[in-house]
Design a protein around this motif. Structure first.
Motif, PDB file in Angstrom:
ATOM      1  N   SER A   5       0.816  -1.219   0.000  1.00 43.27           N
ATOM      2  CA  SER A   5       0.000   0.000   0.000  1.00 43.27           C
ATOM      3  C   SER A   5       0.843   1.259   0.000  1.00 43.27           C
ATOM      4  O   SER A   5       0.443   2.285  -0.568  1.00 43.27           O
ATOM      5  CB  SER A   5      -0.945  -0.006   1.200  1.00 43.27           C
ATOM      6  OG  SER A   5      -1.953  -0.981   1.039  1.00 43.27           O
ATOM      7  N   ARG A   9       0.172   4.062  -2.759  1.00 44.98           N
ATOM      8  CA  ARG A   9      -0.177   5.453  -2.436  1.00 44.98           C
ATOM      9  C   ARG A   9       0.795   6.423  -3.113  1.00 44.98           C
ATOM     10  O   ARG A   9       0.394   7.509  -3.568  1.00 44.98           O
ATOM     11  CB  ARG A   9      -0.196   5.651  -0.922  1.00 44.98           C
ATOM     12  CG  ARG A   9      -1.420   5.049  -0.252  1.00 44.98           C
ATOM     13  CD  ARG A   9      -1.563   5.508   1.179  1.00 44.98           C
ATOM     14  NE  ARG A   9      -0.638   4.850   2.073  1.00 44.98           N
ATOM     15  CZ  ARG A   9      -0.929   3.749   2.777  1.00 44.98           C
ATOM     16  NH1 ARG A   9      -2.118   3.179   2.658  1.00 44.98           N
ATOM     17  NH2 ARG A   9      -0.043   3.225   3.590  1.00 44.98           N
ATOM     18  N   LYS A 199      -5.614  -3.452   8.288  1.00 40.96           N
ATOM     19  CA  LYS A 199      -4.373  -3.952   7.710  1.00 40.96           C
ATOM     20  C   LYS A 199      -4.563  -5.421   7.367  1.00 40.96           C
ATOM     21  O   LYS A 199      -5.208  -6.169   8.105  1.00 40.96           O
ATOM     22  CB  LYS A 199      -3.211  -3.781   8.699  1.00 40.96           C
ATOM     23  CG  LYS A 199      -1.841  -4.163   8.150  1.00 40.96           C
ATOM     24  CD  LYS A 199      -0.755  -3.800   9.161  1.00 40.96           C
ATOM     25  CE  LYS A 199       0.633  -4.087   8.615  1.00 40.96           C
ATOM     26  NZ  LYS A 199       1.693  -3.685   9.582  1.00 40.96           N
ATOM     27  N   ALA A 235      -5.082  -2.982  -3.257  1.00 44.73           N
ATOM     28  CA  ALA A 235      -4.293  -1.890  -2.706  1.00 44.73           C
ATOM     29  C   ALA A 235      -4.330  -0.659  -3.614  1.00 44.73           C
ATOM     30  O   ALA A 235      -4.378   0.481  -3.127  1.00 44.73           O
ATOM     31  CB  ALA A 235      -2.847  -2.347  -2.499  1.00 44.73           C
ATOM     32  N   ALA A 239      -5.755   2.979  -2.611  1.00 45.97           N
ATOM     33  CA  ALA A 239      -4.915   4.172  -2.733  1.00 45.97           C
ATOM     34  C   ALA A 239      -5.605   5.248  -3.559  1.00 45.97           C
ATOM     35  O   ALA A 239      -5.568   6.440  -3.220  1.00 45.97           O
ATOM     36  CB  ALA A 239      -3.571   3.798  -3.370  1.00 45.97           C
ATOM     37  N   ASP A 246      -4.037  -0.780   4.861  1.00 43.08           N
ATOM     38  CA  ASP A 246      -2.723  -1.271   4.450  1.00 43.08           C
ATOM     39  C   ASP A 246      -2.788  -2.721   4.007  1.00 43.08           C
ATOM     40  O   ASP A 246      -3.348  -3.572   4.704  1.00 43.08           O
ATOM     41  CB  ASP A 246      -1.713  -1.155   5.603  1.00 43.08           C
ATOM     42  CG  ASP A 246      -1.088   0.216   5.696  1.00 43.08           C
ATOM     43  OD1 ASP A 246      -0.894   0.855   4.638  1.00 43.08           O
ATOM     44  OD2 ASP A 246      -0.790   0.656   6.814  1.00 43.08           O
ATOM     45  N   TYR A 247      -2.170  -2.976   2.869  1.00 46.41           N
ATOM     46  CA  TYR A 247      -1.955  -4.340   2.392  1.00 46.41           C
ATOM     47  C   TYR A 247      -0.449  -4.548   2.331  1.00 46.41           C
ATOM     48  O   TYR A 247       0.269  -3.783   1.669  1.00 46.41           O
ATOM     49  CB  TYR A 247      -2.574  -4.541   1.009  1.00 46.41           C
ATOM     50  CG  TYR A 247      -4.083  -4.376   0.995  1.00 46.41           C
ATOM     51  CD1 TYR A 247      -4.911  -5.478   1.159  1.00 46.41           C
ATOM     52  CD2 TYR A 247      -4.659  -3.114   0.833  1.00 46.41           C
ATOM     53  CE1 TYR A 247      -6.304  -5.327   1.155  1.00 46.41           C
ATOM     54  CE2 TYR A 247      -6.039  -2.953   0.828  1.00 46.41           C
ATOM     55  CZ  TYR A 247      -6.845  -4.063   0.990  1.00 46.41           C
ATOM     56  OH  TYR A 247      -8.214  -3.905   0.994  1.00 46.41           O
TER      57      TYR A 247
END
Length: 404
Positions: A5, A9, A199, A235, A239, A246-247
Motif C-alpha cells: 500500500s 499510495r 491492515k 491496494a 490508494a 494497508d496491504y
C-alpha cells in the motif's frame, strides 16, 4: 515486510500530481525484533513454527532478564518490538513488559491468535498502548477451525477484532496462504472491510520446495501470482480512493520485482521511479533489519530460522550477537550483494529482492545460498535459468513455518 500500500499510495500521488513523490526511507540502526516471549499456546495449530502446546516450557526468560535485554535493545537502536509466542497473552507479565516497552519508546506490536480477547482483555490492551495488534486468520470458519484444531476458534478471533476496534486499537488480519486455504483469500479480503480491520498481512509459506521446477507452469506459483494480482488490485483501488488501509506481504521478496512488472503493465511511466524506490527498500532483511529472540533467549536471523542458533542473550548481549559475523550464515546475510547462487545469483532483480528467503533454499538443499525455490517468477522474468541441485539428505529436518 513488503509494504504494498505504501508504494500504491506513492503511485496514486504521482498520477495525481505528475511527479513521483520524494520519499526518504529512514532505516534504524538496529533491527525490528520479533520476540517470542512464551512458547505456551492455547491452540496447537498445524502450521506453528514454534511447535507450541498448552503447557509450560522450562527455562523461559524471567521478567528481570527481559528488562535487561530491552535495555540492550534500546541502546542498540532497535525501533520496534513485536511481542509474540506461542500465545503472548498467556504470559502473566505481558502487560508489564508492554508498558515498559512503550515507556522506552519502542513501537510495540502484539501478535496473537485472538481467542483470549474478550471485551475486558481488549480494554487492557488499549490501556497498554499497543501500536498494533495482529490477529491470525487462516481462512473462513471451517478452514480456520481446521487449521487451528479448535472448533469455534474463528468466531472467537473474529469477536476479538470487534472488541479491539470498539476501544480504538489498530488491528489487522494475518494470513498465510497454502494449497488448503487459498480459496478463502477473496472472502477474507472482503471480511477485512466488514469487521473494521485496517491492515491485511499476506504471508507466503516458508517451505522446503518442490525442486527444480518450471515456475511458469507450477500450480502453486500460479496461485501465488493470482493472489498477488488480487492484493495489488485491492491496494491500488484503496490508494486511489484515499483509503489508509494497508496491504502488506512477507516471506517472499519476489513480491518487489512482481510489483514492478505490475506497474510496467498498468502505469509504465512510473516504472523507473518505482524501481529506484524498490532498490532503496532493499528486499529480504533477515539478519539485517529483522531479528528474532525465542522464549529461551536464543537469537535467530528471523522467526523462520529457529533451527539456527546465533547465541543466547543470557550469555552475551543481543547487540554483540547481532554484530558477530563469525557465523557463516550471518556473514552472508549481511553482505550486499549476498553470495547467492543459481537463478538468484544471475537474477536481474537481485538489488531489489536481496536473494529472497534463504531458509527455503537451506531446507531443500542444505545450502544457504542456493536459489530460493519459493520464487514464483519465471526464468525469463529473472533473466537466469534454474540450476540442478542435490536434494537435502533424508535425515534433514524439513520445517513448514509461517506466522505466530
Amino acid at each position: 515486510m513488503f509494504r504494498i500500500s505504501q508504494y500504491m499510495r506513492e503511485l496514486a500521488q504521482a498520477q495525481s500530481t505528475g511527479v513521483y513523490p520524494v520519499v526518504k526511507d529512514r532505516k534504524a540502526r538496529g533491527p525490528v525484533v520479533i520476540w517470542n516471549l512464551i512458547r505456551r499456546c492455547n491452540l496447537t495449530c498445524k502450521h506453528c513454527y514454534a511447535l507450541s502446546a498448552d503447557h509450560d516450557y522450562a527455562g523461559e526468560l524471567l521478567l528481570p532478564e527481559v528488562f535487561t535485554v530491552m535495555d540492550d535493545l534500546k541502546a542498540f537502536g532497535v525501533p520496534a518490538l513485536i511481542l509474540s509466542g506461542g500465545e503472548p497473552l498467556l504470559r502473566p507479565d505481558i502487560f508489564e513488559i508492554s508498558a515498559r516497552a512503550r515507556e522506552m519508546g519502542f513501537y510495540t506490536g502484539l501478535s496473537t491468535n485472538g481467542t483470549l480477547i474478550d471485551a475486558l482483555m481488549a480494554q487492557r490492551i488499549a490501556e497498554a498502548g499497543f501500536d498494533y495488534v495482529g490477529i491470525s486468520l487462516d481462512g473462513l470458519k471451517a478452514t480456520h477451525d481446521k487449521f487451528r484444531r479448535l472448533e469455534g476458534a474463528f468466531d472467537r478471533s473474529l469477536a476479538a477484532i470487534g472488541h479491539l476496534d470498539k476501544v480504538g486499537v489498530k488491528v489487522g488480519l494475518r494470513y498465510t496462504m497454502t494449497a488448503m486455504n487459498g480459496h478463502d483469500l477473496p472472502a477474507l479480503l472482503d471480511l477485512m472491510q466488514e469487521v473494521g480491520a485496517h491492515k491485511f498481512y499476506f504471508s507466503h509459506l516458508n517451505y522446503a520446495g518442490r525442486g527444480n521446477i518450471h515456475r511458469d507452469k507450477d500450480a502453486h506459483h500460479q496461485a501465488t501470482r493470482a493472489a498477488m494480482d488480487m492484493l495489488f488490485d485491492r491496494a491500488w483501488a484503496a490508494a486511489q480512493a484515499g483509503s489508509m488501509d494497508d496491504y502488506v506481504s512477507g516471506n517472499n521478496d519476489a513480491d518487489g520485482p512482481y510489483l514492478l512488472q505490475w506497474v510496467r503493465q498498468h502505469l509504465p511511466q512510473w516504472e523507473d521511479a518505482l524501481r529506484a524506490r524498490l532498490v532503496a527498500w532493499g528486499g529480504n532483511a533477515s539478519g539485517q533489519q529483522i531479528a528474532n529472540i525465542d522464549n529461551l533467549g536464543h537469537v535467530h536471523p528471523d522467526t523462520m530460522w529457529w533451527h539456527h542458533d546465533l547465541g543466547c542473550v543470557r550469555d552475551r548481549p543481543f547487540s554483540q550477537i547481532w554484530n558477530d559475523v563469525s557465523d557463516p550464515l550471518m556473514a552472508g546475510l549481511k553482505q550486499r550483494p549476498r553470495p547467492v547462487q543459481g537463478r538468484c545469483g544471475g537474477c536481474q532483480h537481485l538489488a531489489i529482492c536481496n536473494g529472497n528467503t534463504r531458509v527455503r533454499a537451506q531446507q531443500l538443499t542444505g545450502n544457504f545460498w542456493f536459489e530460493d525455490p519459493g520464487c514464483y517468477l519465471s526464468d525469463a522474468e529473472v533473466g537466469a535459468a534454474s540450476t540442478p541441485f542435490e536434494p537435502a539428505p533424508a535425515k534433514r529436518r524439513r520445517i513448514e513455518v509461517v506466522t505466530a
